[in-house]
Design an enzyme around this catalytic site. Structure first.
Site, mmCIF file in Angstrom:
data_model
loop_
_atom_site.group_PDB
_atom_site.id
_atom_site.type_symbol
_atom_site.label_atom_id
_atom_site.label_comp_id
_atom_site.label_asym_id
_atom_site.label_seq_id
_atom_site.Cartn_x
_atom_site.Cartn_y
_atom_site.Cartn_z
ATOM 1 N N ARG A 88 78.114 93.037 71.355
ATOM 2 C CA ARG A 88 77.096 94.089 71.211
ATOM 3 C C ARG A 88 75.745 93.414 71.421
ATOM 4 O O ARG A 88 75.409 92.462 70.724
ATOM 5 C CB ARG A 88 77.218 94.649 69.814
ATOM 6 C CG ARG A 88 76.301 95.768 69.498
ATOM 7 C CD ARG A 88 76.483 96.173 68.049
ATOM 8 N NE ARG A 88 77.725 96.876 67.790
ATOM 9 C CZ ARG A 88 78.253 97.012 66.570
ATOM 10 N NH1 ARG A 88 77.662 96.496 65.521
ATOM 11 N NH2 ARG A 88 79.379 97.673 66.397
ATOM 12 N N LYS A 221 75.320 94.603 55.881
ATOM 13 C CA LYS A 221 74.553 94.997 57.062
ATOM 14 C C LYS A 221 73.304 95.779 56.651
ATOM 15 O O LYS A 221 73.285 96.447 55.606
ATOM 16 C CB LYS A 221 75.412 95.826 58.004
ATOM 17 C CG LYS A 221 76.064 97.002 57.331
ATOM 18 C CD LYS A 221 76.717 97.969 58.306
ATOM 19 C CE LYS A 221 77.869 97.413 59.078
ATOM 20 N NZ LYS A 221 78.670 98.464 59.758
ATOM 21 N N CYS A 447 88.988 99.731 68.115
ATOM 22 C CA CYS A 447 88.479 99.577 66.753
ATOM 23 C C CYS A 447 89.620 99.316 65.762
ATOM 24 O O CYS A 447 90.510 100.157 65.604
ATOM 25 C CB CYS A 447 87.704 100.819 66.317
ATOM 26 S SG CYS A 447 87.102 100.604 64.631
HETATM 27 FE FE1 SRM Z 1 80.016 101.064 63.247
HETATM 28 C C1 SRM Z 1 82.224 98.945 61.891
HETATM 29 C C2 SRM Z 1 81.473 100.698 66.229
HETATM 30 C C3 SRM Z 1 77.381 102.604 64.665
HETATM 31 C C4 SRM Z 1 79.068 102.288 60.167
HETATM 32 N N1 SRM Z 1 81.556 99.953 63.942
HETATM 33 C C5 SRM Z 1 82.328 99.099 63.211
HETATM 34 C C6 SRM Z 1 83.269 98.289 64.071
HETATM 35 C C7 SRM Z 1 82.558 97.029 64.476
HETATM 36 C C8 SRM Z 1 84.661 98.003 63.493
HETATM 37 C C9 SRM Z 1 84.848 96.696 62.777
HETATM 38 O O1 SRM Z 1 84.129 96.412 61.792
HETATM 39 O O2 SRM Z 1 85.715 95.943 63.182
HETATM 40 C C10 SRM Z 1 83.376 99.289 65.267
HETATM 41 C C11 SRM Z 1 83.734 98.682 66.612
HETATM 42 C C12 SRM Z 1 84.462 99.673 67.487
HETATM 43 C C13 SRM Z 1 84.590 99.237 68.890
HETATM 44 O O3 SRM Z 1 85.720 98.943 69.307
HETATM 45 O O4 SRM Z 1 83.589 99.184 69.609
HETATM 46 C C14 SRM Z 1 82.059 100.019 65.159
HETATM 47 N N2 SRM Z 1 79.471 101.430 65.097
HETATM 48 C C15 SRM Z 1 80.253 101.294 66.210
HETATM 49 C C16 SRM Z 1 79.595 101.899 67.429
HETATM 50 C C17 SRM Z 1 79.902 101.153 68.720
HETATM 51 C C18 SRM Z 1 80.028 103.373 67.526
HETATM 52 C C19 SRM Z 1 79.735 104.083 68.821
HETATM 53 O O5 SRM Z 1 80.646 104.775 69.252
HETATM 54 O O6 SRM Z 1 78.645 103.965 69.367
HETATM 55 C C20 SRM Z 1 78.129 101.877 66.981
HETATM 56 C C21 SRM Z 1 77.470 100.571 67.331
HETATM 57 C C22 SRM Z 1 76.081 100.537 66.832
HETATM 58 C C23 SRM Z 1 75.280 99.375 67.316
HETATM 59 O O7 SRM Z 1 75.009 99.316 68.516
HETATM 60 O O8 SRM Z 1 74.885 98.567 66.471
HETATM 61 C C24 SRM Z 1 78.301 101.974 65.463
HETATM 62 N N3 SRM Z 1 78.458 102.159 62.521
HETATM 63 C C25 SRM Z 1 77.558 102.827 63.300
HETATM 64 C C26 SRM Z 1 76.866 103.807 62.521
HETATM 65 C C27 SRM Z 1 75.830 104.803 63.038
HETATM 66 C C28 SRM Z 1 74.440 104.279 62.988
HETATM 67 O O9 SRM Z 1 74.201 103.149 62.549
HETATM 68 O O10 SRM Z 1 73.555 105.024 63.382
HETATM 69 C C29 SRM Z 1 77.378 103.724 61.220
HETATM 70 C C30 SRM Z 1 77.016 104.653 60.029
HETATM 71 C C31 SRM Z 1 75.681 104.393 59.454
HETATM 72 C C32 SRM Z 1 75.770 103.420 58.316
HETATM 73 O O11 SRM Z 1 75.769 102.223 58.573
HETATM 74 O O12 SRM Z 1 75.885 103.877 57.183
HETATM 75 C C33 SRM Z 1 78.363 102.674 61.236
HETATM 76 N N4 SRM Z 1 80.542 100.621 61.312
HETATM 77 C C34 SRM Z 1 80.069 101.255 60.197
HETATM 78 C C35 SRM Z 1 80.764 100.725 59.033
HETATM 79 C C36 SRM Z 1 80.546 101.145 57.557
HETATM 80 C C37 SRM Z 1 79.428 100.399 56.924
HETATM 81 C C38 SRM Z 1 79.305 100.653 55.444
HETATM 82 O O13 SRM Z 1 78.190 100.952 55.000
HETATM 83 O O14 SRM Z 1 80.302 100.561 54.737
HETATM 84 C C39 SRM Z 1 81.681 99.763 59.518
HETATM 85 C C40 SRM Z 1 82.661 98.929 58.703
HETATM 86 C C41 SRM Z 1 82.008 97.846 57.916
HETATM 87 O O15 SRM Z 1 80.863 97.469 58.112
HETATM 88 O O16 SRM Z 1 82.712 97.324 57.034
HETATM 89 C C42 SRM Z 1 81.515 99.733 60.952
HETATM 90 FE FE1 SF4 Z 2 83.497 103.115 63.305
HETATM 91 FE FE2 SF4 Z 2 85.645 104.000 62.076
HETATM 92 FE FE3 SF4 Z 2 84.968 104.903 64.510
HETATM 93 FE FE4 SF4 Z 2 85.891 102.422 64.162
HETATM 94 S S1 SF4 Z 2 86.988 104.369 63.849
HETATM 95 S S2 SF4 Z 2 84.186 103.024 65.467
HETATM 96 S S3 SF4 Z 2 84.910 101.878 62.217
HETATM 97 S S4 SF4 Z 2 83.901 105.217 62.587
#
Ligand code: SRM
Ligand code: SF4
Length: 577
Positions: A88, A221, A447
């Site tokens: 990323r 994060k 994911c």
């Molecule tokens: Fe996310 C984890 C994809 C925006 C909350 N997110 C992940 C992971 C890396 C899975 C992992 O931990 O192994 C996903 C990878 C999937 C893949 O194969 O690409 C993933 N998140 C994404 C993306 C690519 C979704 C998308 O379709 O665009 C976004 C990438 C953002 C970026 O460029 O940085 C993405 N993630 C978000 C958002 C939305 C936002 O930030 O506006 C959220 C919700 C907002 C928030 O943070 O509350 C979000 N992602 C999470 C979480 C839960 C965090 C928490 O507070 O518990 C995880 C899991 C974790 O961190 O444990 C996670």
């Molecule tokens: Fe994020 Fe869950 Fe979607 Fe994976 S399946 S990209 S962790 S919301």
């Protein structure tokens, strides 16, 4: 670390006591994020990263993954999962030049799964499926074109978002400069990234330190936005720290600060919940970096390092109290917030098509379904982007809705760029408004946390939703509809009018009642529904909405007014009036 940035004795009792989460040990022992990543990289016996390095590579912007579609098959053949990494990039405000685009396009073609580039909900791009042997080349390619992936994952301040809607171009330019400055200011200072990936000289200095993030970085994060009202395309309430631009006579004079937003939750665990951010007050421009550092260091010192599920800023605020947290930020920044200045958020959608911008230049916003740029039969979207990049003189801006703006186009170049976009399916007049208001997270197959499909579920589901809208006589209406494959909420379903949250294969929880401006969390309405059941529910509700709505009332507002779901409390609602 200066005294201002240390926790005063009277706040020490607020630090959560107990056995620290293992990630704390990993960070603490990592020698500022180095671990043994460099050694692992040379190990030909596995395609993956071992032990602590699995976590540490995240701070360098990478996640280890495998293709879940073929995981079982490989296990049957006694093969290890086909390990790859997802990268990323760090792109504050989502701005990328055409020459940078051509370089990432070329890398993707050679080294990523199916050659795809994936635009994310946080204004950047991801490569999926990069093999270990190609990782160094990937970082070096990016470095040559001025891009890195530092701190786009892990317990740090992530990619800083900035409103991409280009109508107010001058203000946007100023806001974008701040997004870059905040991103730089809060970056890890370790040279680990340069050493490991760019063959930078190894620094043996004992003086290397992390003045803002600290040796064990943040508890969890951390996410930041710069918002130019009235557009809330960045969905500020999903973020820990938000700078809302306040302008006088078109010039930026300062920011309202909002702290403590976040969307993730865990099914069945009531100690986790989505939460909108709280207003802290106004600050002038010259206090921006100090205040940003003060919020980050306050969360660094007060955040929960025992239980990662309750470690984000939103939980720290609720645990220690808003006033305590805010007072500590004021002490560290040596600044007392002024009252929040009035502002208004009106919507979150991207302005598709042409808009006029700075210096008489034009911007073309393209709808990219789920942010996925890939060439498929009849839809050579990725080739189309490359074709535009070869002739475009301005820049591209990735939006937080997974779309892309071709920005800064001269009048004379408009026709050629539009023709290329049309020829490659990047403009499709057949896309409904509903499709353009829908978004899904990546989910399966890459994911590891996915419980249900999202990106692969969305397109066909929207076909059916279009059918429901047409049947009720409102084919041009759009409801903010988002799907997220698990309750982590990456597709921001928990700020949608209709949000689906993955529960298990083919099953989703249905949430209703977000608003257009993105200041309201939707409520759980039905649990564990399959696709047909979701459509049946929506069919009934859309029917009621069409029959009973008042003066262009949005679907999200209607379900609340009609008592279909109960309202969710929003902090300091006055400012959104
Ligand atoms: Fe996310 C984890 C994809 C925006 C909350 N997110 C992940 C992971 C890396 C899975 C992992 O931990 O192994 C996903 C990878 C999937 C893949 O194969 O690409 C993933 N998140 C994404 C993306 C690519 C979704 C998308 O379709 O665009 C976004 C990438 C953002 C970026 O460029 O940085 C993405 N993630 C978000 C958002 C939305 C936002 O930030 O506006 C959220 C919700 C907002 C928030 O943070 O509350 C979000 N992602 C999470 C979480 C839960 C965090 C928490 O507070 O518990 C995880 C899991 C974790 O961190 O444990 C996670
Ligand atoms: Fe994020 Fe869950 Fe979607 Fe994976 S399946 S990209 S962790 S919301």
């Amino acid at each position: 670390m200066s005294n201002e940035h240390r926790l005063p004795a009277e706040l020490a009792p607020l630090v959560v006591q107990g056995t620290l989460a293992d990630n704390e040990r990993i960070k603490g022992q990592s020698q500022l994020l180095r671990g043994t990543i460099a050694e692992d990289l040379k190990d030909p016996l596995t395609g993956g990263f071992t032990a602590d390095n699995f976590q540490l590579i995240r701070f360098h912007g990478m996640y280890q993954q495998d293709d879940r579609d073929i995981r079982a098959e490989r296990a049957e053949q006694k093969l290890e999962p086909l390990h790859t990494v997802m990268l990323r990039a760090r792109m504050p405000g989502g701005v990328i030049t055409p020459s940078q685009w051509l370089a990432i396009d070329a890398f993707a073609a050679e080294h990523t799964h199916a050659g795809s580039i994936r635009l994310t909900t946080r204004q950047t791009f991801q490569f999926h499926g990069v093999l270990k042997r190609d990782i160094k080349q990937m970082h070096q390619t990016l470095n040559r074109i001025g891009i890195d992936s530092i701190a786009t994952a892990g317990d740090v301040n992530r990619n800083v978002l900035c409103t991409s809607n280009p109508e107010q171009s001058e203000l946007h330019t100023e806001a974008y400069e701040w997004a870059k400055k905040i991103s730089e200011h809060l970056l890890p200072k370790t040279r680990a990234y340069a050493e490991i990936w760019l063959d930078g000289e190894k620094v043996e200095s004992t003086e290397e330190e992390e003045p803002i993030l600290g040796k064990t970085y943040l508890p969890r994060k951390f996410k930041t936005t710069v918002v130019v009202p009235p557009h809330n395309d960045v969905d500020l309430h999903a973020n820990d720290m938000n700078f809302v631009a306040i302008a006088e006579q078109g010039k930026l004079v300062g920011f309202n600060l909002l702290v403590g937003g976040g969307l993730a939750m865990t099914h069945g665990d009531e100690s986790t919940y989505p939460r909108t951010a709280d207003e802290f007050g106004f600050l002038p421009l010259d206090k921006t970096l100090e205040v940003a550092a003060a919020v980050v260091t306050t969360q660094r010192d007060l955040g929960n390092r025992v239980n990662r599920k309750n470690a984000k800023t939103k939980y720290t605020l609720d645990r220690v109290g808003l006033e305590v947290f805010k007072a500590e930020v004021e002490r560290r920044a040596d600044w007392a917030f002024e009252p929040t200045r009035p502002y208004r958020l009106t919507g979150r959608g991207d302005a598709f098509g042409w808009t006029a911008g700075i210096d008489g230049k034009h911007n073309l916003t393209l709808f990219i379904e789920n942010g996925r740029l890939l060439d498929t039969p009849g839809k050579p979207l990725k080739s189309g982007m490359a074709a535009i990049a070869r002739v475009h003189q301005g820049e591209f801006r990735m939006t937080a809705n997974q779309n892309l703006v071709v920005a800064g186009v001269a009048e004379a170049d408009k026709a050629a760029i539009e023709a290329l976009a049309r020829e490659h399916g990047l403009i499709n007049d057949g896309h409904s408004n509903q499709r353009k208001s829908a978004m899904a997270c990546v989910s399966l197959p890459t994911c590891p946390l996915a419980m249900a499909e999202a990106e692969r579920f969305l397109p066909d589901f929207v076909d059916r939703l279009d059918g429901v809208l047409a049947q009720h006589g409102v084919p041009d209406e759009a409801i903010i509809f988002r799907v997220t494959g698990c309750p982590n909420g990456c597709g921001r379903a928990m700020l949608a009018e209709v949000g689906l949250v993955g529960k298990g294969p083919g099953k989703y929880n249905l949430h209703l009642g977000g608003n257009l401006s993105g200041t309201r969390i939707p409520k759980l309405y039905r649990e564990n529904l399959d696709e047909d059941a979701i459509l049946a529910e929506l069919d009934g509700l859309i029917g009621q909405w069409v029959a009973q709505r008042q003066d262009g009332e949005s679907f999200g507002d209607f379900v609340l007014r009609a008592g279909i779901v109960a309202p969710v409390v929003v902090p300091k609602q006055d400012f959104y009036a």
